[in-house]
Write an enzyme that holds these catalytic residues in place. Structure first.
Site, mmCIF file in Angstrom:
data_model
loop_
_atom_site.group_PDB
_atom_site.id
_atom_site.type_symbol
_atom_site.label_atom_id
_atom_site.label_comp_id
_atom_site.label_asym_id
_atom_site.label_seq_id
_atom_site.Cartn_x
_atom_site.Cartn_y
_atom_site.Cartn_z
ATOM 1 N N SER A 20 76.711 26.168 -14.147
ATOM 2 C CA SER A 20 76.048 25.785 -15.383
ATOM 3 C C SER A 20 74.932 24.826 -15.041
ATOM 4 C CB SER A 20 77.046 25.112 -16.318
ATOM 5 O OG SER A 20 76.360 24.423 -17.341
ATOM 6 N N TYR B 196 83.452 19.015 -18.383
ATOM 7 C CA TYR B 196 82.819 20.313 -18.185
ATOM 8 C C TYR B 196 81.846 20.253 -17.005
ATOM 9 C CZ TYR B 196 80.169 24.548 -19.251
ATOM 10 O OH TYR B 196 79.545 25.765 -19.175
#
Lengths: 586, 280
Positions: free
Chosen positions: A456, A469
């Site tokens: 990501s 995350y």
């Protein structure tokens, strides 16, 4: 002494010489004739032939002067393409007198086979031709001619590039020296050279006849290259469908040689492979699969079989691709993109219905086969079971996409140990299990492959609201980089994809730590709307993934914001830290 | 009194039904005449001529035709790209015909998806559109805000694995209101839209702006209101990697308390509905 187990051997006499012909498989099945190159003997096919023999009548022969075939006397003038065509006709008269045969040629075997498939006297005897690393000398002559006549900068570059790659051709034209070298030091060191430069696994290849094969084979070049390049035939049209397999890292032949091939071959199927020159040794599974598919479709009356229309169909046709998190978003779009390129797709998701839907639509798009598997990637045992099942039933995965992931936002102090565990279990452990299990299968097979991990932009863009995350994704990024280094020597690429804000349903399933259910719902809705307004489609990420595999890219930021952040992380990391302090607009 | 209102409504609806049938008949007639090499412009002209011959003088919008990946609006950035181009039809290509004729003062707005020969992907898309037709009717009867219905349709598309392509339409509408149009001898059009119809739409928009509703049904805040009585041309449009499919037909919304009467499709005797019935 032959390394071809269970082969039935016979000798075929023609034009004063004797050819050694080996046969495998059921003689009533369609005949596939494998022709070796230089400096080789038919044993170069020892990995491919048994794989084809399960379905076909496989015929191999030592080209005159090579292996256990006898050499013409004198050698000069004994290796012309006309004489090689006589040999070929004599062999197929003996092994398949009534049915046309399917030709497969590598290197000089392919050069010869181009002659067989373009001259009149073999018309009706050849059903199809699979060419690897060996152009038609006539096409090559015209290719050079065209570039000399109209030398645009690009054409000159192509000419110079191929000219440099052909150094050995000039060397072989010197008298006597090549023979001396092959019978002397070059012959001794050749196996080690192949192992080091071409990554050919050590074994029974090359055979002991190598020095003699290589010395005789020099006459293939001397008898044919100059006459053919000087006066190429202008009517060398293929009278059978051709499948062209191009290894992309070939040290001797450039891809651009085949640019004009559609002119000569009405029914052409292109395939590409990230491998070096000796693909019959290094990629036997892939070759056997492509040859089987091509021969089967030609036998079935469909010469241009592949219905795949995708941009990279030449590369992914028939390959086995496994995508986790394939029930939605980027995973689903990626499965579809691979399906469009003709790959066989295994869609893995914890939502059985969604995975089934992906598999079903993949077939509609052009995947020859597709399967749905319901597995939670964080479940170690389930993943082990999946790996065993995939290997047993569908084969070794060629491209693995570890994509499954979940979102979690909120302050670090609101993130409970359970939240942490959940995110790391899916986002990191899911990737670890995938790489561990399927990566091992790839290395054990030893025929290359590719692993894609979805990281990501949060892997390098810190944020006060994404500690868990971001941590999980940063770990995925570093894992990919380390694994890439470890697997580089084995022809297995590893890519990390950093998408950015992409309009998928990760927003509506994301957890928000430290807020009640109602507030969480509101934030999910709000994020979903913001992502919807941003509206970067997952299809574009899927395209980036396919491109990353084709180009073997290491880290791929996808959306403009992901690319911008990546750039800033190098130029001005302070700016990223400032962005990290901003409150997300929720 | 009630019966008088009802009969007035039914007379009006039969007018709309007639023109919708006419438009679908045109779509089927033109689709049957499409062959390899026909361009989008030619297909649009065929629709125009067919309808003019049968008495259509004005348009809500002029007929559109999209071929190949233009059915999914691939790489559409500006509205001008909706207009027919010189793209030629090839075997297996999907196509969409979209027209909105005005006939005897009644407006229709329809969309017809098909393909030249067999196209399994588009067949699948068309089959999956049935669930959207049911979902929209059900939620309109429940009087859910239009914006939420829009989002539910979106979610269903995502679940099905498709992309929402009606968001490419002007204002990203899944539907818009249609109404009766006064017949004038001269009715020019502006960017393909009939000025009479645009006038009606603008009047509605002004009205709605004051009263908190909009004649455009979209994902934005202006659609955050329960269904407004009237006739809505509903056009969910699915896209799947270079193939698109849609239907478009009129949904009648009334202020009746009976759920069955509060919303219903103007006509169930349409090609796509018949096809779904046959497949069962």
């Amino acid at each position: 002494m032959t390394v071809l187990r269970d082969a039935r051997e016979r000798r075929v006499r023609t034009g004063g010489i004797e050819l050694c012909v080996a046969e495998l498989g059921d003689p009533s099945a369609p005949t596939v004739v494998l022709i070796h190159g230089y400096p080789d003997s038919k044993e170069v096919w020892s990995e491919v032939a048994p794989r084809l023999a399960e379905r076909f009548h496989v015929v191999l022969y030592d080209v005159r002067g090579h292996g256990r075939s006898t050499a013409p006397r004198p050698l000069r003038g004994g290796f012309t393409l006309e004489k090689l065509t006589d040999d070929f006709l004599a062999v197929i008269d003996a092994v398949s007198p009534d049915r046309p045969v399917h030709l497969v040629g590598h290197d000089w075997g392919s050069v010869q086979a181009w002659e067989f498939v373009t001259v009149r006297r073999t018309e009706g005897r050849v059903a199809s031709f699979t060419s690897m690393s060996g152009p038609s000398l006539d096409h090559l002559g015209l290719w050079i001619d065209k570039r000399l006549r109209r030398p645009t900068p690009r054409r000159v570059a192509q000419l110079v590039g191929q000219g440099a790659k052909s150094w050995y051709v000039y060397a072989l034209h010197t008298p006597r020296l090549p023979e001396l070298a092959w019978r002397g030091p070059l012959g001794t060191h050749w196996p080690r050279l192949l192992e080091r430069a071409e990554k050919i696994p050590r074994g029974t290849y090359p055979t002991a006849s190598l020095p003699r094969d290589a010395a005789h084979g020099a006459w293939l070049y001397r008898d044919n290259i100059r006459p053919r390049l000087r006066r190429p035939r202008r009517d060398a049209y293929a009278h059978a469908p051709v499948q062209l397999i191009t290894p992309l890292d070939d040290a001797f032949l450039s891809e651009t040689l085949y640019d004009d091939l559609d002119r000569w071959v009405p029914q052409l199927t292109r395939r590409t492979l990230p491998a070096k020159h000796w693909i019959p040794r290094t990629r036997p599974d892939r070759l056997a699969a492509w040859i089987t598919e091509f021969v089967t479709s030609v036998e079935g009356g469909r010469p241009d079989a592949s219905p795949a229309t995708g941009k990279y169909a030449d590369r992914f046709g028939g390959q086995l691709v496994l995508v986790t998190g394939a029930g939605s978003g980027i995973g689903r779009a990626t499965a579809f993109a691979f399906a469009e390129a003709g790959a066989r797709v295994v869609a893995v998701d914890r939502d059985a219905e969604a995975a089934a839907r992906t598999a079903e639509l993949s077939r509609l798009l052009g995947a020859p086969r597709s399967w749905a598997e319901t597995v939670d990637v964080s479940d170690e045992q389930a993943m082990e079971k999946l790996a065993a099942k995939v290997a047993a039933e569908y084969g070794v995965v060629d491209v693995l996409v570890n994509n499954a992931g979940i979102g979690l936002g909120g302050s670090f102090f609101d993130t409970t140990p359970e939240d942490w565990k959940k995110v790391l279990d899916v986002n990191l452990w899911g990737v670890i299990h995938g790489c561990r299990l399927f990566g091992r299968q790839m290395t054990e097979r030893g025929q290359g492959g590719h692993i894609v991990n979805t990281a990501s932009a949060a892997a390098y863009q810190p944020s006060k609201a994404l500690s868990a995350y971001g941590t999980s994704k940063a770990a995925v990024l570093m894992l990919s980089e380390c694994l890439r280094a470890e697997l580089a020597g084995q022809g297995i690429g590893v890519s990390a994809i950093c998408p950015g804000f992409v309009n998928t349903n990760i927003t509506s399933t994301a957890r928000f730590a430290g807020v009640d259910a109602e507030e969480e719902k509101r934030r999910q809705k709000r994020t979903a709307r913001l992502y919807g307004l941003r509206n970067y489609p997952p299809e574009k990420v899927a395209d980036a993934i396919l491109r990353a595999v084709v180009r073997n890219e290491a880290v791929v930021p996808v959306t403009p914001e992901a690319r911008g952040a990546r750039l800033l992380s190098r130029l001005a990391p302070g700016a990223l830290r400032a962005i990290a302090r901003l409150e997300p607009p929720l | 009194m009630a019966t008088a209102v009802n009969s007035e409504l039914s007379v009006e609806l039969s007018g709309f039904r007639r023109v919708q049938q006419l438009a679908y008949a045109c779509a089927e007639a033109v689709a049957a005449r499409l062959e390899p090499g026909v361009t989008e412009r030619e297909a649009a002209r065929m629709q125009r001529v067919w309808l003019r011959e049968r008495g259509v003088k004005d348009w809500f919008h002029l007929p559109f035709a999209w071929f190949g990946d233009r059915t999914a609006f691939v790489n559409f950035r500006v509205p001008l790209q909706f207009f027919p181009t010189d793209r030629r039809l090839e075997p297996g290509m999907p196509f969409i015909l979209d027209m909105a004729p005005v006939y005897e003062g009644f407006t229709a707005d329809i969309g017809y998806s098909g393909s030249l020969g067999i196209n399994p992907v588009q067949d699948r898309l068309m089959a999956d559109l049935e669930a959207h037709r049911e979902l929209i009717l059900r939620e309109v009867r429940e009087r859910r805000p239009l914006r939420e219905i829009y989002e539910d349709v979106d979610r269903l598309m995502v679940r099905q694995g498709y992309a929402n392509r009606h968001r490419a339409y002007p204002f990203g509408v899944i539907a818009h209101k249609v109404d009766r149009v006064r017949e004038r001898r001269w009715s020019p059009h502006l960017f393909g839209f009939g000025t009479q119809s645009l006038k009606g739409l603008a009047a509605d928009a002004l009205h709605g702006h004051r009263e908190g509703w909009s004649p455009l049904w979209s994902r934005y805040r202006f659609s955050d209101h329960p269904p407004r009585p009237g006739l809505w041309a509903v056009e969910p449009h699915l896209g799947f990697r270079g193939t698109g499919a849609k239907f478009e037909e009129i949904l009648v919304v009334t202020d009746s308390r009976d759920p069955e009467q509060s919303a219903f499709w103007l006509d169930d005797d349409l090609p796509h509905v018949r096809r779904w019935a046959e497949e069962k």
